[in-house]
Design a protein around this motif. Sequence first.
Motif, PDB file in Angstrom:
ATOM      1  N   PRO A   4      10.392  20.729  39.780  1.00  0.00           N
ATOM      2  CA  PRO A   4       9.175  20.569  40.282  1.00  0.00           C
ATOM      3  C   PRO A   4       8.483  19.520  39.545  1.00  0.00           C
ATOM      4  O   PRO A   4       9.139  18.496  38.487  1.00  0.00           O
ATOM      5  N   THR A   6       5.585  17.651  37.793  1.00  0.00           N
ATOM      6  CA  THR A   6       4.462  18.749  36.463  1.00  0.00           C
ATOM      7  C   THR A   6       3.105  17.023  36.596  1.00  0.00           C
ATOM      8  O   THR A   6       3.630  15.792  37.186  1.00  0.00           O
ATOM      9  N   VAL A   7       2.575  17.003  35.806  1.00  0.00           N
ATOM     10  CA  VAL A   7       1.845  16.142  35.503  1.00  0.00           C
ATOM     11  C   VAL A   7       1.928  15.042  34.434  1.00  0.00           C
ATOM     12  O   VAL A   7       1.758  14.042  35.227  1.00  0.00           O
ATOM     13  N   ASP A   9       5.177  13.821  35.134  1.00  0.00           N
ATOM     14  CA  ASP A   9       5.701  12.911  36.371  1.00  0.00           C
ATOM     15  C   ASP A   9       4.956  11.619  36.812  1.00  0.00           C
ATOM     16  O   ASP A   9       4.851  11.411  37.177  1.00  0.00           O
ATOM     17  N   ASN A  33       2.992  19.361  30.611  1.00  0.00           N
ATOM     18  CA  ASN A  33       4.075  19.854  31.208  1.00  0.00           C
ATOM     19  C   ASN A  33       3.483  20.602  32.430  1.00  0.00           C
ATOM     20  O   ASN A  33       4.961  21.767  33.246  1.00  0.00           O
ATOM     21  N   ARG A  34       2.491  20.914  33.065  1.00  0.00           N
ATOM     22  CA  ARG A  34       1.837  22.238  34.171  1.00  0.00           C
ATOM     23  C   ARG A  34       2.570  21.074  35.226  1.00  0.00           C
ATOM     24  O   ARG A  34       2.095  19.885  35.470  1.00  0.00           O
ATOM     25  N   THR A  35       2.825  21.891  36.664  1.00  0.00           N
ATOM     26  CA  THR A  35       3.624  21.832  38.301  1.00  0.00           C
ATOM     27  C   THR A  35       2.452  21.535  38.547  1.00  0.00           C
ATOM     28  O   THR A  35       1.065  22.116  38.556  1.00  0.00           O
ATOM     29  N   SER A  37       1.488  21.467  42.254  1.00  0.00           N
ATOM     30  CA  SER A  37       2.178  22.747  43.491  1.00  0.00           C
ATOM     31  C   SER A  37       1.784  22.142  44.977  1.00  0.00           C
ATOM     32  O   SER A  37       2.097  22.204  45.942  1.00  0.00           O
ATOM     33  N   PRO A  92      -4.259  22.034  37.491  1.00  0.00           N
ATOM     34  CA  PRO A  92      -3.290  21.078  36.597  1.00  0.00           C
ATOM     35  C   PRO A  92      -3.598  20.499  35.916  1.00  0.00           C
ATOM     36  O   PRO A  92      -2.686  19.975  34.721  1.00  0.00           O
ATOM     37  N   CYS A  93      -4.402  18.968  36.514  1.00  0.00           N
ATOM     38  CA  CYS A  93      -5.014  18.660  35.219  1.00  0.00           C
ATOM     39  C   CYS A  93      -5.745  17.834  35.755  1.00  0.00           C
ATOM     40  O   CYS A  93      -7.203  18.580  37.041  1.00  0.00           O
TER      41      CYS A  93
END
Length: 328
Positions: A4, A6-7, A9, A33-35, A37, A92-93
């Motif tokens: 996945p 993530t934010v 990343d 750590n939210r994905t 997608s 996500p963000c």
Amino acid sequence: MDKPFTVLDLLDMDLKGHNALNLRCLAGRKGLNRTISVPDINRPGLELSGFYDSFDCDRVQLFGHGETAYLLKLKKEKKSSSIEKLFSYNIPCVVFTHSLEPDEFFLEIAEKNGCAVLQTSLESSEFSMRLLRVFSNIFAPKKTLHGVLVEVYGIGILLMGHSGVGKSECALELVERGHRLVADDIVQIRCVNGNSVLGQGANTFISHHMEIRGLGIINVSQLYGVGSIREQKEVQLIIKLEEWDQNKIYDRIGTDQTSTDLLGVKVPTIEIPVRPGRNLPIIIEAAAMNERLKAMGYNSARDFNQNILKWIESGEAQTTYYGSDDSY
């Protein structure tokens, strides 16, 4: 994607120059750590006004001048329900462009709901283009192939064939002749925009190293200079090298147009038989130039066929074969 995205990343991506996102985190580090997608962006103007039907909550939420000005209006009117409802979704963000900063109340709600709030110095349109470009690379379908990717006269050529057929030696000779190596042995390809295939080394640390049997591992960039390598290139032609088979009929004119499906994209393909005495680098150079001619609208094989037909129709063919004296 193997794992996945993530934010965090996104925040940690080391992008330079015109690809840089210039992101920093203002609040909500728990949500890093939210994905992510869905590779797209949403500007939540309607949602802030209270309209949440068809809310694209799984996209990155972008706040520009208009959205930020509306947040100030909500603050003056002491209306926080729309903001609280926004963060009740698992978005996500949130990203603020133009170096804009939300007020403390907005940051507190984001912190309480564990949603990351990011900021960039870029304008909204520029950031959107860069982020979508990043997403197109990250979320593009990928696969790895055994082969060698080189750039010859501006054409990305993927050399394929059984182990030991001479792919690396052929690529080395092409580099010696002034062309560029993209990747040796393991090539990672990805489909971009649904109509082009980009190739690069599966491992960026070793992609410009080459294994030559009897010699070992060589570093192409160190031996031939940085002008002899390239990080990535579109795969525009596939050349399959194979041992010469006397029982196989090879295309001698070039009218048979064959292709290989790479991630849903049809890539022109030719087969070149390998035998002692054949100068493969020169043949590959000719194939690259011929492919460029095709891209410009000229097809040598088709033109040859048309000239032959004109010659036959003109009657000159009969004169050539039978001559004017038919006593024999």
